[in-house]
Design an enzyme around this catalytic site. Sequence first.
Site, short mmCIF file in Angstrom:
data_model
loop_
_atom_site.label_atom_id
_atom_site.label_comp_id
_atom_site.label_asym_id
_atom_site.label_seq_id
_atom_site.Cartn_x
_atom_site.Cartn_y
_atom_site.Cartn_z
N ASP A 10 0.86 -1.18 0.00
CA ASP A 10 0.00 0.00 0.00
C ASP A 10 0.90 1.23 0.00
OD1 ASP A 10 -1.83 -2.06 0.45
OD2 ASP A 10 -3.04 -0.89 1.86
N LYS A 62 -6.78 3.33 -3.51
CA LYS A 62 -7.18 3.36 -2.11
C LYS A 62 -7.37 4.80 -1.67
CE LYS A 62 -5.20 2.00 2.41
NZ LYS A 62 -4.11 1.26 3.07
N LYS A 65 -10.14 0.31 -2.55
CA LYS A 65 -10.07 0.09 -1.11
C LYS A 65 -10.32 1.40 -0.36
CE LYS A 65 -6.90 -1.27 2.63
NZ LYS A 65 -5.55 -1.75 2.96
#
Lengths: 507, 338, 321
Positions: free
Chosen positions: C152, C221, C257
């Site tokens: 991430d 995300k 996400k």
Amino acid sequence: MTEQPTATTTPTTTATPITPAGPRSAPGPLPGFAYAPAPESRDLAEIAPSYGLYIGGEFREAHNGKSFTTLDPSSEEPLSEVAYGGAEDVDAAVRAARDAFPAWAGLPGAERAKYLFRIARIIQERSRELAVLETRDNGKPIRESRDTDLPLVAAHFFYYAGWADKLAHAGFGTDPKPLGVAGQVIPWNFPLLMLAWKVAPALACGNTVVLKPAETTPLSALFFADICRQAGLPAGVVNIVTGDGTTGAHLVAHPGVDKIAFTGSTAVGKEIARTVAGTGKRLTLELGGKGANIVFDDAPLDQAVEGIVGGIFFNQGQVCCAGSRLLVQESVQEELLAALKRRLTTLRVGDPLDKNTDIGAINSAEQLARIASLTEAGEAEGAERWSVPCELPSDGYWFAPTLFTGVSQAHRIAQEEIFGPVLSVLTFRTPEEAVAKANNTPYGLSAGIWTEKGSRILWMADRLRAGVVWANTFNRFDPASPFGGYQESGFGREGGRHGLEAYLDVR
Amino acid sequence: MSGKPQKAQKPQKPQKSQKPPKGSTQDRHDEQQTGRTGQDRPDRPREERTTAVRLNVFRTYKLFIGGAFPRSESGRVYQVTDTAGDWLANAPRASRKDARDAVVAARKAFPRWSGATAYNRGQILYRVAEMLQGRREQFAAEVAAAEGLPPGTAAARVDAAVDRWVWYAGWSDKVAQIAGAANPVAGPYFNLSTPEPTGVVAVLAPPESSLLGLVSVLAPVIATGNTAVVVAAEPAPLPALSLGEVLATSDVPGGVVNVLSGRTAELAGPLAAHQDVNAIDLTGAGPDPALARELEKAAAENLKRVFRPRAEDWTAGQSTDRLLAFLETKTVWHPMGV
Amino acid sequence: MPQTASAFADVAASDAALRRFLHGLPGVDAVGLQARAAALATRSIKTTAKAYAIDLAISMVDLTTLEGADTAGKVRSLCAKGRVPDPADRSTPRVAAVCVYPDMVPVARQALAGTEIKVASVATAFPSGRAALPVRLADTRDAVAAGADEIDMVIDRGAFLSGRYLQVHDEIRAVKAECARPGGEPDAHLKVIFENGELATYDNIRRASWLAMLAGADFIKTSTGKVAVNATLPGTLLMLEAVRDFHAATGTRVGVKPAGGIRTTKDAIRYLVLVNETLGADWLSPDRFRFGASSLLNDLLMQRQKLSSGRYSGPDYVTVD
């Protein structure tokens, strides 16, 4: 660019799936996310087997003893027997309103205001019940009656309540007077909201009213009578006479009425204007429309798609200000139509009481027949029809969301108000052409503009001949915002300071 | 005071019975029968009439349509007399086709006039007042003859008309501020209501007040950007037809005001029924309630905005009623967000 | 050639080209977007649909601990929770991943051995990203080497806000390159964090979405969870729309996400409704949609217990980890 598994040539492959983990696999591959039925309870609104007319603070039978049945249009199930008001009943109601007028008009504005505030509060308290009732009698989705109609109804009473003791500051002279008895005839598409639009300003200004609700949706007005009773409203200030067009015609023609307010079709509006001619009765009319929703190639597309959907499928398209003509710039037509069709397939058509329903039932067999006939005309005239593939319930009155492409100005579906979930798609090349096409109608109620360019919005808004112009939004309503049309969409405004004019003796 | 109608100098009228019926279309030879000549027309200064060394040039009164001064396409005229019944002029007796042409001209003029800045309209309308002022004597004479008023009163009416025109001219760039609104809606939206002109307005001018009444019904209509088709006071159309000449020399674009003279009942019907007329002021039909009702009915066909006749004192103070009557409220919404 | 490259071959050829492309994307009307998200949030998900949604949501959780005070013990207990979310009900699905800082990757790797639960690691000088590119790449390389299945990363919001789009694009590609594993081992998947709260406008979120997808992101995300504004329904809806449009244009399916601030089952179901109505069934899978959350799991478990027992549960009936 590095070869990545994320970038492949077949649309079905993709980033390497991250396999779901767990003692058992993730929920099975359901066909989408099947929402279970989520019906609002019918029992929230207790509907009596029969209702009388509400005259002089009391429910009474019709003079001739006649009644008619009101149905749930989603199932054709009878809901109640409602008294059919005839000429004698209209006369009795007008007399009751006349008798109540001096005392009501004579009340200090602050006291009238408090009655209206009470009504607003009681509507809020009973809004869940009223939403269910409205959905049952009208067929509209509970999501709309709950989230749009009822909040607006309460807000409308709240807004006009506050005017009752401030009329001297409204710009209509220092001591504006009420007109007297207002005869109000309202349609079936927003039964309680249209009642609020009519009754709240009338009472705030000191008039008394005789209201004739639509034949197919009388119930919420009768529940409103009970709210008036709970609020302690003096007898005769609000009178409800249920019936059909003939009942309405009696009311319009009654010599004891000082003012007529009508919302409905342009044809009936014209008939009312002729009836009222020469009588000196004040008149306001809120009639039909054929709103153009204009989408430029620099529009915020996702929001434009939502605006188009909300513009024509809100309340099954049974909205006078519906954006029933989509005018799309040719350069973005393909992209927009693809997005629109994709979006329309997600609409949920069905049980109006289900909280997840987007599109409910058409209000009546008669209206359904009109929609069907105009869409048939559209096909016959060569426009291309596309309807959302969806299963419609077998009972009740239903029409699948439909759009027509290849529509030209000359087609009936581009000119006539369909008043149903049917969108006519036309194209344009330049802003001038968009304005010319949008204005090419005897109506002039609403228009929409979708573009990210501010100066173009203002340029367009200035040229569109419509009483309400929504830019980068559509079908927004507020009690503080005047609403009403140009030309054959009627005259007079409802809402805002402007809405007071219809109920004051301003000239 | 020039331009005073010289009633005292006129030969005694023969018998009343010899007078032509009011409003009838008559032959010019009537002039000789009544002993009247152009000398007595109110627009001739007195000296000319007394010296009689030269013959006056008459003015032919014409319609005012699309900025031009046509005769009626029908070729008809009717005799206009003063209140004593003496001949003043042959006014055009406009036909329904003239009315139609006037509507076409008014519609054509509408985009530019309604699209002009309010400031610009105000300037042009103020210019009209200047031109009116310059023709004060002519109008005073015409009004005196038309309404049978003493010269001082007639002049006062003209002054009032000029002042009223100035009053309305000043409204052009202010009316949106009293008739518009910023609406505090319950959501993230900018919401503004603005008044816009209704469109083409047919105006039946009041028969009893040939200039002040006319100005009182016309100026508010055009100040806000409407264009007008005016049916002049039937018995006293000359000040209205002269006003057309004033408008033509005041930068008012052709077609913004169109003046018809003739039979109110004949012209009002087609105007009330005309599908391209947006509103009608029935003031001139006031004396005939049956006509007013028929016109209101006809107006329903395309849902014209109707200003109904009412009791008026044209010399009393002015109000915004007529200004606000021919406006549409347009409400524009826009989301507010980043 | 990947279709992404062919469809948008010239887009990232220069800073100017990339700017033209991103600024040519349709604008976003904030109020309309928010209204759409709010309308979808009124969907009523009951009974069987709710049971389905709860299990789906649990299987989509990236169970996260990103604290300065994290220890091996804390990470181990989180992993245990991820493996057996509800000891009282073994039919409860496992979470999708456990998300930790790079230095905790070996601990998590070990604790999750033998399961399919992924180890996700934040990297690139998370959460601010304010380190030189070589440092950020080394951070990534370290996490990948330690066995992270998913990375991430954060974008350089400063570069993005000052219009240096090509820099952001190239940095994502550089991080993506660090995710590659030699020798047939699967590459680490790359989630690109925008920090929507700092991008401030919806237009920026749409541009960042396209920028990241063009650069090869597997997931996009919303946030780090470390700033005031984290995942929101409208911001996520917008990203889902961008994913939908990117898929239509390229055939590539990118995941989404939302992270930060999603604490209740009701919240989670609202997100699933957004996914369902924007992208449909193909994205209703942990392959394509994740929740970055920590406290959400327990609320999902309590709601799950309520559905099976008919009684409301309480915090003492779920484990605290």
